[in-house]
Write an enzyme that holds these catalytic residues in place. Structure first.
Site, PDB file in Angstrom:
ATOM      1  N   TYR A  19      -7.782   7.162 -18.404  1.00 19.63           N
ATOM      2  CA  TYR A  19      -7.778   5.806 -17.850  1.00 19.63           C
ATOM      3  C   TYR A  19      -9.184   5.202 -17.952  1.00 19.63           C
ATOM      4  O   TYR A  19      -9.345   4.073 -18.422  1.00 19.63           O
ATOM      5  CB  TYR A  19      -7.291   5.825 -16.393  1.00 19.63           C
ATOM      6  CG  TYR A  19      -7.384   4.489 -15.711  1.00 19.63           C
ATOM      7  CD1 TYR A  19      -6.492   3.469 -16.030  1.00 19.63           C
ATOM      8  CD2 TYR A  19      -8.372   4.233 -14.772  1.00 19.63           C
ATOM      9  CE1 TYR A  19      -6.581   2.223 -15.419  1.00 19.63           C
ATOM     10  CE2 TYR A  19      -8.469   2.996 -14.158  1.00 19.63           C
ATOM     11  CZ  TYR A  19      -7.573   1.999 -14.487  1.00 19.63           C
ATOM     12  OH  TYR A  19      -7.679   0.768 -13.884  1.00 19.63           O
ATOM     13  N   GLU A  41      -2.335  -2.164  -8.193  1.00 16.24           N
ATOM     14  CA  GLU A  41      -3.539  -2.390  -7.383  1.00 16.24           C
ATOM     15  C   GLU A  41      -3.159  -2.709  -5.940  1.00 16.24           C
ATOM     16  O   GLU A  41      -3.818  -2.252  -5.009  1.00 16.24           O
ATOM     17  CB  GLU A  41      -4.402  -3.508  -7.975  1.00 16.24           C
ATOM     18  CG  GLU A  41      -5.079  -3.159  -9.275  1.00 16.24           C
ATOM     19  CD  GLU A  41      -6.194  -2.117  -9.181  1.00 16.24           C
ATOM     20  OE1 GLU A  41      -6.572  -1.693  -8.060  1.00 16.24           O
ATOM     21  OE2 GLU A  41      -6.697  -1.719 -10.245  1.00 16.24           O
ATOM     22  N   TRP A  49      -7.421   5.088  -6.094  1.00 15.46           N
ATOM     23  CA  TRP A  49      -6.804   4.719  -7.362  1.00 15.46           C
ATOM     24  C   TRP A  49      -6.244   5.954  -8.050  1.00 15.46           C
ATOM     25  O   TRP A  49      -5.209   5.895  -8.702  1.00 15.46           O
ATOM     26  CB  TRP A  49      -7.797   3.983  -8.264  1.00 15.46           C
ATOM     27  CG  TRP A  49      -7.178   3.648  -9.576  1.00 15.46           C
ATOM     28  CD1 TRP A  49      -7.514   4.142 -10.801  1.00 15.46           C
ATOM     29  CD2 TRP A  49      -6.055   2.783  -9.808  1.00 15.46           C
ATOM     30  NE1 TRP A  49      -6.673   3.632 -11.779  1.00 15.46           N
ATOM     31  CE2 TRP A  49      -5.777   2.788 -11.187  1.00 15.46           C
ATOM     32  CE3 TRP A  49      -5.259   2.004  -8.973  1.00 15.46           C
ATOM     33  CZ2 TRP A  49      -4.746   2.047 -11.747  1.00 15.46           C
ATOM     34  CZ3 TRP A  49      -4.231   1.263  -9.538  1.00 15.46           C
ATOM     35  CH2 TRP A  49      -3.979   1.291 -10.908  1.00 15.46           C
TER      36      TRP A  49
END
Length: 187
Positions: A19, A41, A49
């Site tokens: 990522y 998000e 995250w």
């Protein structure tokens, strides 16, 4: 050769490194990914995250590959199914936000708009390169975008969430200055 990455990129998690290396801070103009990332998000609020990233594949399956038309039509039975799915964050408000976001997104499209155009117009189509350390958690720009999205009916779009979103979709390059992905290191 040692690759220098942002300090937050967990070297023990290959998904997280991928990522960081290929998505975070890379300008995105793909509507499906923009919609997905907005919802992810929002799902992250109060969590890391990395937690959400590890659940991303399950989210895609649970939310019909982020098909806004399908999500906008979710009924109580589908919501109950989602809230029973241990592969996503089982928070009623966050699930409801994804449904509201699908409806807001469909209204935006019906008006001839797109997330791509709406978001990238704020930065004249060019990512902002941030050298500020430590990174801010929100900015005047994320405040404006947050208010705009909320006015349009999007949920879980507070300024801090939107700033993280801007980082994730490449509207802002917040890679550490020494990171190989920072704009100064790219050709």
């Amino acid at each position: 050769m040692t690759v220098t990455r942002c300090r937050w990129a967990n070297p023990a998690n290959p998904r997280y490194l991928d990522y960081h290396d290929h998505e975070w801070g890379v300008p995105c103009h793909d509507e499906l990914r923009l919609f997905e990332m907005l919802n992810l998000e929002g799902a992250q609020a109060g969590l890391s995250w990395e937690t959400i990233l590890n659940k991303r594949d399950t989210y895609r399956a649970a939310f019909d590959n982020w098909d806004a038309e399908k999500i906008a039509a979710y009924d109580d039975a589908k919501v109950a199914q989602l809230l029973a799915d241990p592969g996503i964050v089982r928070n009623r408000l966050k699930v409801a936000a994804a449904i509201s976001n699908a409806r807001a997104y469909l209204r935006l499209r019906a008006e001839g708009g797109s997330l791509d155009r709406l978001l990238w117009d704020y930065v004249d189509g060019q990512p902002l390169v941030n050298a500020e350390q430590p990174r801010p958690s929100k900015t005047a720009l994320s405040d404006r975008i947050s208010k705009d999205l909320a006015k349009r009916g999007f949920k879980f779009v507070g300024s801090t969430i939107i700033y993280a979103y801007m980082q994730g979709i490449g509207m802002v390059d917040d890679h550490d200055p020494a990171c190989f992905r920072h704009a100064a290191h790219r050709s």
